[in-house]
Motif scaffolding. Sequence first.
Motif, mmCIF file in Angstrom:
data_model
loop_
_atom_site.group_PDB
_atom_site.id
_atom_site.type_symbol
_atom_site.label_atom_id
_atom_site.label_comp_id
_atom_site.label_asym_id
_atom_site.label_seq_id
_atom_site.Cartn_x
_atom_site.Cartn_y
_atom_site.Cartn_z
ATOM 1 N N UNK A 167 0.810 -1.223 0.000
ATOM 2 C CA UNK A 167 0.000 0.000 0.000
ATOM 3 C C UNK A 167 0.844 1.274 0.000
ATOM 4 N N UNK A 168 0.377 2.247 -0.758
ATOM 5 C CA UNK A 168 0.999 3.569 -0.821
ATOM 6 C C UNK A 168 0.138 4.548 -0.021
ATOM 7 N N UNK A 169 0.765 5.287 0.864
ATOM 8 C CA UNK A 169 0.038 6.292 1.631
ATOM 9 C C UNK A 169 -0.153 7.581 0.832
ATOM 10 N N UNK A 170 0.932 8.079 0.245
ATOM 11 C CA UNK A 170 0.875 9.362 -0.455
ATOM 12 C C UNK A 170 1.555 9.223 -1.809
ATOM 13 N N UNK A 171 0.877 9.697 -2.847
ATOM 14 C CA UNK A 171 1.434 9.722 -4.199
ATOM 15 C C UNK A 171 1.600 11.176 -4.634
ATOM 16 N N UNK A 172 2.764 11.497 -5.197
ATOM 17 C CA UNK A 172 3.033 12.838 -5.703
ATOM 18 C C UNK A 172 3.266 12.778 -7.209
ATOM 19 N N UNK A 219 -3.617 4.753 -4.053
ATOM 20 C CA UNK A 219 -3.025 5.361 -2.855
ATOM 21 C C UNK A 219 -4.084 6.026 -1.993
ATOM 22 N N UNK A 220 -3.769 6.256 -0.726
ATOM 23 C CA UNK A 220 -4.730 6.913 0.154
ATOM 24 C C UNK A 220 -4.861 8.402 -0.204
#
Length: 569
Positions: A167-172, A219-220
């Motif tokens: 899991x990815x929390x934050x994607x930029x 992502x979240x």
Amino acid sequence: MKIAVEGCCHGQLDDIYGSIRLLEHKEGIKIDLVLICGDFQAIRNVADLECMAVPKKYQQIGTFHKYYSGTKEVPYPTVFIGGNHEASNYLWELFYGGWAAKNLYFLGWAGVIKFGGVRIAGSSGIFNAHHYNNGHYEKAPYSTSDMRSIYHVRKYDIRKLGLLRQPIDIMLTHDWPRGIEQFGDVQKLLRIKKHFRAEVARNDLGSRANEELLDKLVPKYWFSAHLHVKFPALVNHDAWVNRFARNVPGPPGPQSGGMEIKVDNPDEIVISMDDDDDDDVLDTPSVNLNETPVDMSTPASNTASTQVIATSNPDEIIMDDDDFDEPATTSVMTNVITESAKSVPTHTPHTAEIHDELINETTEKVPALEVVNQVTQSTRFLSLDKCLPRRDFLQVLDVPSVDENLTFEYDLEWLAITQVTQQYLSLQHHQPAIPSDNILYSQIDQKIEELQKQVDEGALDLRIPNNFVLTAPYHDYTHRMTPQEIAENIIPYSNPQTEAFCSLIGIENKFKSSKVARPPQKDTEPESIVELVESGSSTPTKRQKLDLPPPTVTSIETSIEVEETTLLE
């Protein structure tokens, strides 16, 4: 921990950090991490300006060089990605990621790291179908064409990110995922950005590559910039999967004749490279820290906190690189997104005085990361504006950290992916074929086991070392670079950080250069009250220096209590 997210930086680090300090002082909070969504402009010296795709009139030295040289310290741990206006020669030195300055981390062309256990992924650049299937062929000194294509994302890097399974929390990303506007208040967006109407109508606004990543990664949180407008959306992934009936979703591949399908990139800001209009300079606004914030609350069951501010840049020279960009006269208001992805705007009163203050503030509601995705898989998307007066360019959210020690760490899965895919990294026009995901997964799993064993045995330390070193010389106000010095420093250096990273995970360093890092420069005289801002080979212009002193913060602990909405705004 509290994370401040900023949109387009455009080289204005002093203004961004100053705005955060003021917010901390006013609200009694402490920011633990800053994320910047591209157009960072890590300009070390005048030579770097020659590697950035902007017209001559926008070639401003900015304030990054102060942090690069150590004249100023980066006050907050900061992570950034690249956009479409960057000093590409410097970022090329840190292809896999690394410290652009002390405490200032570049995620690389694509990358994943952890901070306090929060998993942060990012992709630098913007989508353009014409170069998507190429390798990273651009080499300095860059032609006018290469200076623009170097920041176009490549399938190789998107495939690497698409291999992530944890899991990815934050994607930029700098540009938006295509179709994301349908999950926010698209009508409000079109009232602010009228020229988006045609792209929205044909489902061509945003990046097809990012659209595929949103499909895969879920992502979240997803933060972007690029389009110079604040826009929130809540993506329910059940609705996202069924959003459109497309025959061939995602980035186009080659036609049967081997020719690339040419698709215009609707959200790439097209700049006239021979535009010679004069810059507009902003007057310094007044400061009022006692202004009452606008209440943008919407009743909900849970609570969390965030702040959105649009602050003035006291010494900003306007860099409107979007011919259609219209100044925002009011803050973007809260939208409530229903499960069916429809939006109902909630209008909030505004006062004209707020937009005349250094802090143009609204109070908003964001659930913590642990609240997201409990019932259905969802992604909270937010795009932010550029750092200019009366623009919504900053958002603060509260994210529960997994690790009390807020340190930077490499991501084990990403290291394994990088090891497996390194053999397919091309620095030529041709990009070799990459095997299917299933074939790569088995190799990645094996590498993860090997790396985990090294960690368990103490042979591999996942903490990112503080190994920043100067490579190119930093900007010196007492010395103007000669044409020969500019030509020499356009070529990227061999960065010791990249060599150390490749050695750490046992891959070939394809970014070695004959140019080695330079020793530190001798101390120069202190900067004068008036700084000279060099613009290529033209006569430098004067710019008033208005650095704000850090505020005095009391030890009284305060918190912001706000109500939650279903939207990250």
